[in-house]
Design a protein around this motif. Structure first.
Motif, PDB file in Angstrom:
ATOM      1  N   UNK A 181       0.664  -1.086  -0.506  1.00 47.42           N
ATOM      2  CA  UNK A 181      -0.111   0.151  -0.052  1.00 47.42           C
ATOM      3  C   UNK A 181       1.012   1.414   0.225  1.00 47.42           C
ATOM      4  N   UNK A 182       0.180   2.622  -0.547  1.00 51.98           N
ATOM      5  CA  UNK A 182       0.903   3.761  -0.786  1.00 51.98           C
ATOM      6  C   UNK A 182       0.666   4.455   0.741  1.00 51.98           C
ATOM      7  N   UNK A 183       2.022   4.695   1.119  1.00 51.56           N
ATOM      8  CA  UNK A 183       1.723   6.220   1.983  1.00 51.56           C
ATOM      9  C   UNK A 183       1.689   7.162   1.641  1.00 51.56           C
ATOM     10  N   UNK A 184       1.109   8.366   1.945  1.00 48.41           N
ATOM     11  CA  UNK A 184       1.182   9.547   1.551  1.00 48.41           C
ATOM     12  C   UNK A 184       1.223  10.336   2.131  1.00 48.41           C
ATOM     13  N   UNK A 185       1.236  11.753   1.603  1.00 49.60           N
ATOM     14  CA  UNK A 185       1.218  13.085   2.904  1.00 49.60           C
ATOM     15  C   UNK A 185       0.253  13.290   3.937  1.00 49.60           C
ATOM     16  N   UNK A 186       0.797  14.873   3.546  1.00 55.21           N
ATOM     17  CA  UNK A 186      -0.643  16.155   4.435  1.00 55.21           C
ATOM     18  C   UNK A 186      -0.991  16.017   3.055  1.00 55.21           C
ATOM     19  N   UNK A 187      -0.604  16.143   1.796  1.00 59.32           N
ATOM     20  CA  UNK A 187      -1.586  16.241   0.744  1.00 59.32           C
ATOM     21  C   UNK A 187      -1.979  15.361  -0.654  1.00 59.32           C
ATOM     22  N   UNK A 191       4.464   8.540  -0.225  1.00 62.83           N
ATOM     23  CA  UNK A 191       5.393   9.172   0.437  1.00 62.83           C
ATOM     24  C   UNK A 191       6.589   7.753   0.159  1.00 62.83           C
ATOM     25  N   UNK A 192       5.620   6.623   0.710  1.00 66.56           N
ATOM     26  CA  UNK A 192       6.343   5.276  -0.092  1.00 66.56           C
ATOM     27  C   UNK A 192       5.300   4.119  -0.297  1.00 66.56           C
ATOM     28  N   UNK A 193       6.189   3.287  -0.868  1.00 67.69           N
ATOM     29  CA  UNK A 193       4.971   1.698  -0.564  1.00 67.69           C
ATOM     30  C   UNK A 193       5.533   1.013   0.658  1.00 67.69           C
ATOM     31  N   UNK A 194       4.580   0.479   1.258  1.00 66.69           N
ATOM     32  CA  UNK A 194       4.629  -0.669   2.511  1.00 66.69           C
ATOM     33  C   UNK A 194       4.210  -1.795   2.663  1.00 66.69           C
ATOM     34  N   UNK A 200      -2.178  -1.110   8.869  1.00 66.31           N
ATOM     35  CA  UNK A 200      -3.304  -1.428   9.694  1.00 66.31           C
ATOM     36  C   UNK A 200      -4.696  -2.065   8.130  1.00 66.31           C
ATOM     37  N   UNK A 201      -4.229  -2.270   7.381  1.00 62.97           N
ATOM     38  CA  UNK A 201      -5.320  -2.378   6.400  1.00 62.97           C
ATOM     39  C   UNK A 201      -5.295  -3.338   4.873  1.00 62.97           C
ATOM     40  N   UNK A 202      -5.128  -4.269   5.842  1.00 62.06           N
ATOM     41  CA  UNK A 202      -5.056  -5.388   5.515  1.00 62.06           C
ATOM     42  C   UNK A 202      -5.735  -6.476   5.224  1.00 62.06           C
ATOM     43  N   UNK A 203      -6.206  -5.944   4.179  1.00 58.25           N
ATOM     44  CA  UNK A 203      -7.785  -6.938   3.192  1.00 58.25           C
ATOM     45  C   UNK A 203      -8.095  -8.419   2.497  1.00 58.25           C
ATOM     46  N   UNK A 204      -6.728  -9.114   2.396  1.00 57.61           N
ATOM     47  CA  UNK A 204      -6.255 -10.358   2.064  1.00 57.61           C
ATOM     48  C   UNK A 204      -6.850 -11.167   2.339  1.00 57.61           C
ATOM     49  N   UNK A 205      -7.802 -11.083   3.822  1.00 55.48           N
ATOM     50  CA  UNK A 205      -8.570 -11.919   3.895  1.00 55.48           C
ATOM     51  C   UNK A 205      -9.584 -11.221   3.809  1.00 55.48           C
ATOM     52  N   UNK A 206     -10.941 -11.637   3.796  1.00 56.82           N
ATOM     53  CA  UNK A 206     -11.895 -10.920   3.688  1.00 56.82           C
ATOM     54  C   UNK A 206     -12.717 -11.176   5.937  1.00 56.82           C
ATOM     55  N   UNK A 207     -12.568  -9.575   5.848  1.00 56.03           N
ATOM     56  CA  UNK A 207     -12.828  -9.005   6.296  1.00 56.03           C
ATOM     57  C   UNK A 207     -13.928  -7.760   7.010  1.00 56.03           C
ATOM     58  N   UNK A 208     -14.841  -7.726   7.973  1.00 60.73           N
ATOM     59  CA  UNK A 208     -15.428  -6.196   8.312  1.00 60.73           C
ATOM     60  C   UNK A 208     -15.008  -5.129   8.107  1.00 60.73           C
ATOM     61  N   UNK A 214     -10.777   4.237   4.053  1.00 54.48           N
ATOM     62  CA  UNK A 214      -9.901   3.782   3.281  1.00 54.48           C
ATOM     63  C   UNK A 214      -9.603   5.180   1.845  1.00 54.48           C
ATOM     64  N   UNK A 215      -8.307   5.783   1.474  1.00 58.95           N
ATOM     65  CA  UNK A 215      -8.381   6.106   0.800  1.00 58.95           C
ATOM     66  C   UNK A 215      -6.334   6.066   0.249  1.00 58.95           C
TER      67      UNK A 215
END
Length: 300
Positions: A181-187, A191-194, A200-208, A214-215
Protein backbone atom coordinates in the motif's frame (compact mmCIF):
# COMPACT_ATOMS: atom_id res chain seq x y z
CA UNK A 1 -34.66 13.85 -30.07
CA UNK A 2 -32.94 12.54 -26.92
CA UNK A 3 -32.63 14.97 -24.03
CA UNK A 4 -29.28 16.39 -23.01
CA UNK A 5 -28.92 16.52 -19.22
CA UNK A 6 -26.29 17.95 -16.89
CA UNK A 7 -24.41 14.66 -17.35
CA UNK A 8 -24.96 14.66 -21.10
CA UNK A 9 -27.00 12.02 -22.89
CA UNK A 10 -28.20 8.92 -21.06
CA UNK A 11 -27.96 5.37 -22.45
CA UNK A 12 -29.91 2.46 -20.97
CA UNK A 13 -28.52 -1.09 -21.15
CA UNK A 14 -29.95 -4.41 -19.97
CA UNK A 15 -29.13 -8.10 -20.11
CA UNK A 16 -30.62 -10.84 -17.97
CA UNK A 17 -30.93 -9.51 -14.43
CA UNK A 18 -28.51 -6.62 -15.07
CA UNK A 19 -29.43 -3.04 -15.94
CA UNK A 20 -27.08 -0.10 -16.42
CA UNK A 21 -27.20 3.58 -17.26
CA UNK A 22 -24.31 5.28 -19.04
CA UNK A 23 -23.89 9.05 -19.34
CA UNK A 24 -21.81 10.78 -21.98
CA UNK A 25 -20.16 13.38 -19.72
CA UNK A 26 -17.00 11.66 -18.55
CA UNK A 27 -18.11 8.47 -20.36
CA UNK A 28 -19.53 7.65 -16.96
CA UNK A 29 -21.28 4.72 -15.34
CA UNK A 30 -24.35 6.32 -13.74
CA UNK A 31 -25.91 3.13 -12.35
CA UNK A 32 -25.64 -0.65 -12.38
CA UNK A 33 -28.13 -3.05 -10.81
CA UNK A 34 -28.39 -6.81 -10.47
CA UNK A 35 -31.79 -8.35 -9.65
CA UNK A 36 -32.95 -4.86 -8.71
CA UNK A 37 -30.08 -4.24 -6.27
CA UNK A 38 -27.58 -1.43 -6.73
CA UNK A 39 -24.03 -2.60 -7.42
CA UNK A 40 -22.63 0.94 -7.68
CA UNK A 41 -23.49 4.26 -6.10
CA UNK A 42 -25.82 5.79 -8.67
CA UNK A 43 -26.51 9.34 -9.76
CA UNK A 44 -29.19 10.96 -11.88
CA UNK A 45 -28.40 12.19 -15.36
CA UNK A 46 -29.63 15.68 -14.50
CA UNK A 47 -27.11 16.24 -11.70
CA UNK A 48 -23.38 16.84 -11.40
CA UNK A 49 -22.24 13.69 -9.58
CA UNK A 50 -20.10 14.12 -6.49
CA UNK A 51 -16.80 12.37 -6.00
CA UNK A 52 -16.26 11.63 -9.72
CA UNK A 53 -18.90 8.89 -9.56
CA UNK A 54 -18.29 6.44 -12.42
CA UNK A 55 -16.05 8.76 -14.46
CA UNK A 56 -13.35 7.76 -16.94
CA UNK A 57 -9.87 8.89 -15.89
CA UNK A 58 -7.57 9.69 -18.84
CA UNK A 59 -4.73 10.40 -19.64
CA UNK A 60 -3.72 9.97 -16.00
CA UNK A 61 -5.53 8.46 -13.01
CA UNK A 62 -5.47 9.75 -9.46
CA UNK A 63 -3.23 12.82 -9.11
CA UNK A 64 -0.27 14.82 -10.33
CA UNK A 65 1.24 16.43 -7.23
CA UNK A 66 1.56 20.18 -7.53
CA UNK A 67 0.03 20.12 -11.01
CA UNK A 68 3.49 19.92 -12.58
CA UNK A 69 5.64 17.17 -14.09
CA UNK A 70 8.73 16.83 -16.26
CA UNK A 71 8.77 14.76 -19.43
CA UNK A 72 11.89 14.44 -21.61
CA UNK A 73 13.48 17.42 -19.83
CA UNK A 74 10.48 19.70 -20.34
CA UNK A 75 8.34 20.78 -17.39
CA UNK A 76 4.60 20.93 -17.96
CA UNK A 77 1.85 22.47 -15.84
CA UNK A 78 -1.76 21.27 -15.70
CA UNK A 79 -4.70 22.77 -13.85
CA UNK A 80 -4.91 22.09 -10.12
CA UNK A 81 -8.51 21.04 -9.42
CA UNK A 82 -8.06 19.99 -5.79
CA UNK A 83 -6.81 23.19 -4.11
CA UNK A 84 -6.71 21.59 -0.64
CA UNK A 85 -3.87 19.30 -1.74
CA UNK A 86 -2.53 21.28 -4.70
CA UNK A 87 -3.16 18.33 -7.00
CA UNK A 88 -4.34 17.82 -10.57
CA UNK A 89 -6.90 15.04 -10.20
CA UNK A 90 -8.12 12.36 -12.59
CA UNK A 91 -6.91 13.52 -15.97
CA UNK A 92 -8.60 15.71 -18.55
CA UNK A 93 -11.76 13.88 -19.62
CA UNK A 94 -14.04 13.59 -16.58
CA UNK A 95 -16.17 16.62 -17.54
CA UNK A 96 -15.95 16.28 -21.32
CA UNK A 97 -19.11 15.27 -23.19
CA UNK A 98 -18.05 12.15 -25.11
CA UNK A 99 -19.64 11.18 -28.44
CA UNK A 100 -21.87 8.12 -28.76
CA UNK A 101 -20.22 5.90 -31.38
CA UNK A 102 -22.57 2.95 -30.98
CA UNK A 103 -25.42 1.98 -28.68
CA UNK A 104 -27.81 -0.96 -28.61
CA UNK A 105 -29.75 -2.83 -25.94
CA UNK A 106 -26.76 -4.28 -24.08
CA UNK A 107 -23.65 -2.33 -25.14
CA UNK A 108 -22.46 1.17 -25.93
CA UNK A 109 -19.22 2.72 -27.14
CA UNK A 110 -18.31 6.36 -26.51
CA UNK A 111 -15.42 8.17 -28.15
CA UNK A 112 -13.48 11.38 -27.59
CA UNK A 113 -10.40 13.26 -28.76
CA UNK A 114 -7.97 14.32 -26.03
CA UNK A 115 -6.83 17.52 -27.70
CA UNK A 116 -3.24 18.65 -27.20
CA UNK A 117 -2.78 21.59 -24.84
CA UNK A 118 0.09 23.40 -23.13
CA UNK A 119 0.12 21.01 -20.17
CA UNK A 120 -0.38 17.80 -22.20
CA UNK A 121 0.69 18.36 -25.83
CA UNK A 122 -0.09 14.89 -27.21
CA UNK A 123 -3.16 14.08 -29.35
CA UNK A 124 -4.94 10.97 -28.09
CA UNK A 125 -8.03 9.27 -29.48
CA UNK A 126 -10.03 7.47 -26.78
CA UNK A 127 -12.92 5.03 -26.59
CA UNK A 128 -14.87 3.47 -23.73
CA UNK A 129 -17.15 0.46 -24.27
CA UNK A 130 -19.70 -0.78 -21.74
CA UNK A 131 -21.06 -4.27 -22.43
CA UNK A 132 -23.63 -6.10 -20.29
CA UNK A 133 -23.93 -9.88 -20.19
CA UNK A 134 -26.43 -11.93 -18.23
CA UNK A 135 -23.58 -14.31 -17.35
CA UNK A 136 -20.54 -12.05 -17.08
CA UNK A 137 -21.98 -8.81 -15.71
CA UNK A 138 -20.62 -5.48 -16.93
CA UNK A 139 -17.40 -5.38 -18.92
CA UNK A 140 -15.73 -1.99 -19.36
CA UNK A 141 -13.04 -1.57 -22.01
CA UNK A 142 -10.97 1.62 -22.18
CA UNK A 143 -8.79 2.23 -25.24
CA UNK A 144 -6.40 5.06 -26.07
CA UNK A 145 -4.35 5.62 -29.23
CA UNK A 146 -1.55 8.12 -29.70
CA UNK A 147 -2.26 9.81 -33.02
CA UNK A 148 0.64 12.23 -32.67
CA UNK A 149 4.25 12.11 -33.82
CA UNK A 150 6.03 11.84 -30.44
CA UNK A 151 5.79 9.40 -27.51
CA UNK A 152 3.14 10.30 -24.92
CA UNK A 153 3.02 9.58 -21.17
CA UNK A 154 -0.24 7.87 -20.28
CA UNK A 155 -2.22 6.22 -17.52
CA UNK A 156 -5.86 5.21 -17.17
CA UNK A 157 -8.48 4.23 -14.63
CA UNK A 158 -12.21 4.35 -13.98
CA UNK A 159 -13.99 5.57 -10.85
CA UNK A 160 -16.93 3.31 -9.95
CA UNK A 161 -18.12 3.29 -6.35
CA UNK A 162 -19.13 -0.29 -5.63
CA UNK A 163 -22.21 -0.57 -3.43
CA UNK A 164 -24.25 -3.24 -1.68
CA UNK A 165 -27.67 -1.80 -2.53
CA UNK A 166 -26.96 1.53 -0.83
CA UNK A 167 -26.11 0.04 2.56
CA UNK A 168 -23.53 1.86 4.70
CA UNK A 169 -20.11 0.37 4.08
CA UNK A 170 -19.38 -0.22 7.77
CA UNK A 171 -21.20 -3.55 7.38
CA UNK A 172 -19.34 -4.62 4.23
CA UNK A 173 -17.10 -7.66 4.28
CA UNK A 174 -14.16 -6.47 2.17
CA UNK A 175 -11.52 -8.41 0.24
CA UNK A 176 -8.60 -6.65 -1.48
CA UNK A 177 -5.90 -9.15 -2.50
CA UNK A 178 -2.99 -6.69 -2.20
CA UNK A 179 0.15 -7.06 -0.12
CA UNK A 180 1.43 -3.48 -0.40
CA UNK A 181 0.00 0.00 0.00
CA UNK A 182 1.18 3.56 -0.61
CA UNK A 183 1.77 5.78 2.39
CA UNK A 184 0.93 9.40 1.56
CA UNK A 185 1.79 12.83 2.96
CA UNK A 186 -0.62 15.53 4.11
CA UNK A 187 -1.34 16.41 0.46
CA UNK A 188 -2.12 12.79 -0.50
CA UNK A 189 1.12 12.56 -2.51
CA UNK A 190 2.95 9.21 -2.34
CA UNK A 191 5.80 8.91 0.17
CA UNK A 192 6.66 5.21 0.05
CA UNK A 193 5.18 1.79 -0.63
CA UNK A 194 4.91 -0.34 2.50
CA UNK A 195 3.35 -3.69 3.52
CA UNK A 196 -0.40 -3.40 4.08
CA UNK A 197 0.11 -4.48 7.72
CA UNK A 198 2.11 -1.30 8.36
CA UNK A 199 -1.01 0.81 7.83
CA UNK A 200 -3.41 -1.75 9.33
CA UNK A 201 -5.17 -2.13 5.99
CA UNK A 202 -4.70 -5.79 5.20
CA UNK A 203 -7.81 -7.06 3.41
CA UNK A 204 -6.29 -10.18 1.87
CA UNK A 205 -8.52 -12.20 4.16
CA UNK A 206 -12.18 -11.05 4.02
CA UNK A 207 -13.06 -8.86 7.01
CA UNK A 208 -15.65 -6.33 8.05
CA UNK A 209 -14.70 -2.76 7.26
CA UNK A 210 -16.29 -1.31 10.39
CA UNK A 211 -15.43 2.35 10.95
CA UNK A 212 -12.05 2.18 9.22
CA UNK A 213 -11.31 4.81 6.58
CA UNK A 214 -9.41 3.96 3.42
CA UNK A 215 -8.17 6.28 0.68
CA UNK A 216 -5.08 4.48 -0.57
CA UNK A 217 -3.48 2.92 -3.62
CA UNK A 218 -2.81 -0.81 -3.24
CA UNK A 219 -0.33 -2.97 -5.15
CA UNK A 220 1.36 -6.34 -4.74
CA UNK A 221 -1.68 -7.84 -6.44
CA UNK A 222 -1.79 -11.40 -7.81
CA UNK A 223 -0.36 -12.05 -11.26
CA UNK A 224 -3.04 -11.93 -13.96
CA UNK A 225 -6.61 -11.22 -13.00
CA UNK A 226 -7.40 -10.26 -9.42
CA UNK A 227 -10.72 -9.66 -7.65
CA UNK A 228 -11.84 -7.04 -5.15
CA UNK A 229 -15.00 -8.23 -3.42
CA UNK A 230 -17.61 -6.58 -1.22
CA UNK A 231 -20.16 -8.79 0.51
CA UNK A 232 -23.14 -8.14 2.76
CA UNK A 233 -23.10 -10.91 5.41
CA UNK A 234 -26.76 -10.24 6.23
CA UNK A 235 -28.25 -10.54 2.74
CA UNK A 236 -25.58 -12.46 0.80
CA UNK A 237 -25.43 -9.71 -1.84
CA UNK A 238 -21.94 -9.64 -3.33
CA UNK A 239 -20.25 -7.39 -5.87
CA UNK A 240 -16.89 -8.13 -7.44
CA UNK A 241 -14.57 -6.02 -9.57
CA UNK A 242 -12.08 -8.02 -11.63
CA UNK A 243 -9.07 -6.53 -13.42
CA UNK A 244 -5.42 -7.23 -14.15
CA UNK A 245 -3.86 -3.82 -13.51
CA UNK A 246 -0.85 -3.49 -11.16
CA UNK A 247 -2.64 -0.96 -8.95
CA UNK A 248 -6.06 -0.38 -7.42
CA UNK A 249 -7.24 2.63 -5.44
CA UNK A 250 -9.84 2.09 -2.72
CA UNK A 251 -11.75 4.97 -1.11
CA UNK A 252 -14.40 4.52 1.56
CA UNK A 253 -16.35 7.63 0.49
CA UNK A 254 -16.12 9.22 3.93
CA UNK A 255 -17.22 12.60 2.58
CA UNK A 256 -20.17 11.03 0.75
CA UNK A 257 -22.00 9.18 3.51
CA UNK A 258 -20.00 5.92 3.22
CA UNK A 259 -22.69 4.22 1.13
CA UNK A 260 -20.13 2.53 -1.10
CA UNK A 261 -16.42 2.05 -1.73
CA UNK A 262 -14.65 3.44 -4.78
CA UNK A 263 -12.62 0.68 -6.41
CA UNK A 264 -10.43 2.09 -9.17
CA UNK A 265 -8.22 -0.26 -11.20
CA UNK A 266 -5.18 1.80 -12.21
CA UNK A 267 -2.37 1.19 -14.68
CA UNK A 268 -0.04 3.33 -12.56
CA UNK A 269 0.13 4.73 -9.02
CA UNK A 270 -0.66 8.30 -7.93
CA UNK A 271 1.83 10.90 -9.21
CA UNK A 272 3.24 8.52 -11.82
CA UNK A 273 3.82 11.45 -14.20
CA UNK A 274 6.53 12.53 -11.75
CA UNK A 275 7.79 9.20 -10.42
CA UNK A 276 7.63 7.32 -13.71
CA UNK A 277 6.44 4.23 -11.81
CA UNK A 278 4.48 1.92 -14.16
CA UNK A 279 3.89 4.88 -16.48
CA UNK A 280 2.78 3.82 -19.97
CA UNK A 281 4.61 5.41 -22.89
CA UNK A 282 2.44 5.39 -26.00
CA UNK A 283 4.56 5.46 -29.14
CA UNK A 284 3.13 7.26 -32.18
CA UNK A 285 0.34 5.10 -33.56
CA UNK A 286 0.35 2.80 -30.53
CA UNK A 287 -2.85 1.84 -28.65
CA UNK A 288 -3.41 0.70 -25.08
CA UNK A 289 -6.40 -1.25 -23.75
CA UNK A 290 -7.55 -1.74 -20.16
CA UNK A 291 -10.51 -3.94 -19.28
CA UNK A 292 -12.35 -4.66 -16.04
CA UNK A 293 -15.64 -6.31 -15.07
CA UNK A 294 -18.22 -5.78 -12.33
CA UNK A 295 -20.28 -8.83 -11.33
CA UNK A 296 -23.13 -9.19 -8.87
CA UNK A 297 -24.51 -12.24 -7.12
CA UNK A 298 -26.83 -13.18 -4.26
CA UNK A 299 -26.26 -16.21 -2.08
CA UNK A 300 -29.23 -18.55 -2.00
Amino acid sequence: MPTRHASGYEIFLSSGEYEARIVTVGAGLASLTYAGRDLVVAHDADEIPEGYLGKTLMPWPNRIAGGTYTWEDITYTVDVNEPATGSALHGLMTWVDWTIIHADSDSATLGAFIAPRYGYPWPIEAWVTYALSACRGLTVTLVAKNVGSTPAPYGVSSHPYLSLDGKKNDGYEVTIPASEIIQVDQNMAPVETVPVDDLERDFRTPRLLGSQSVDHAFTGLPEGEWTVQLRDPETGLTVQLKADTPWVQAFTADSMGRTGIAVEPMTCPPNAFNSGKDLIVLAPGQSHTMTFTIIGSIES
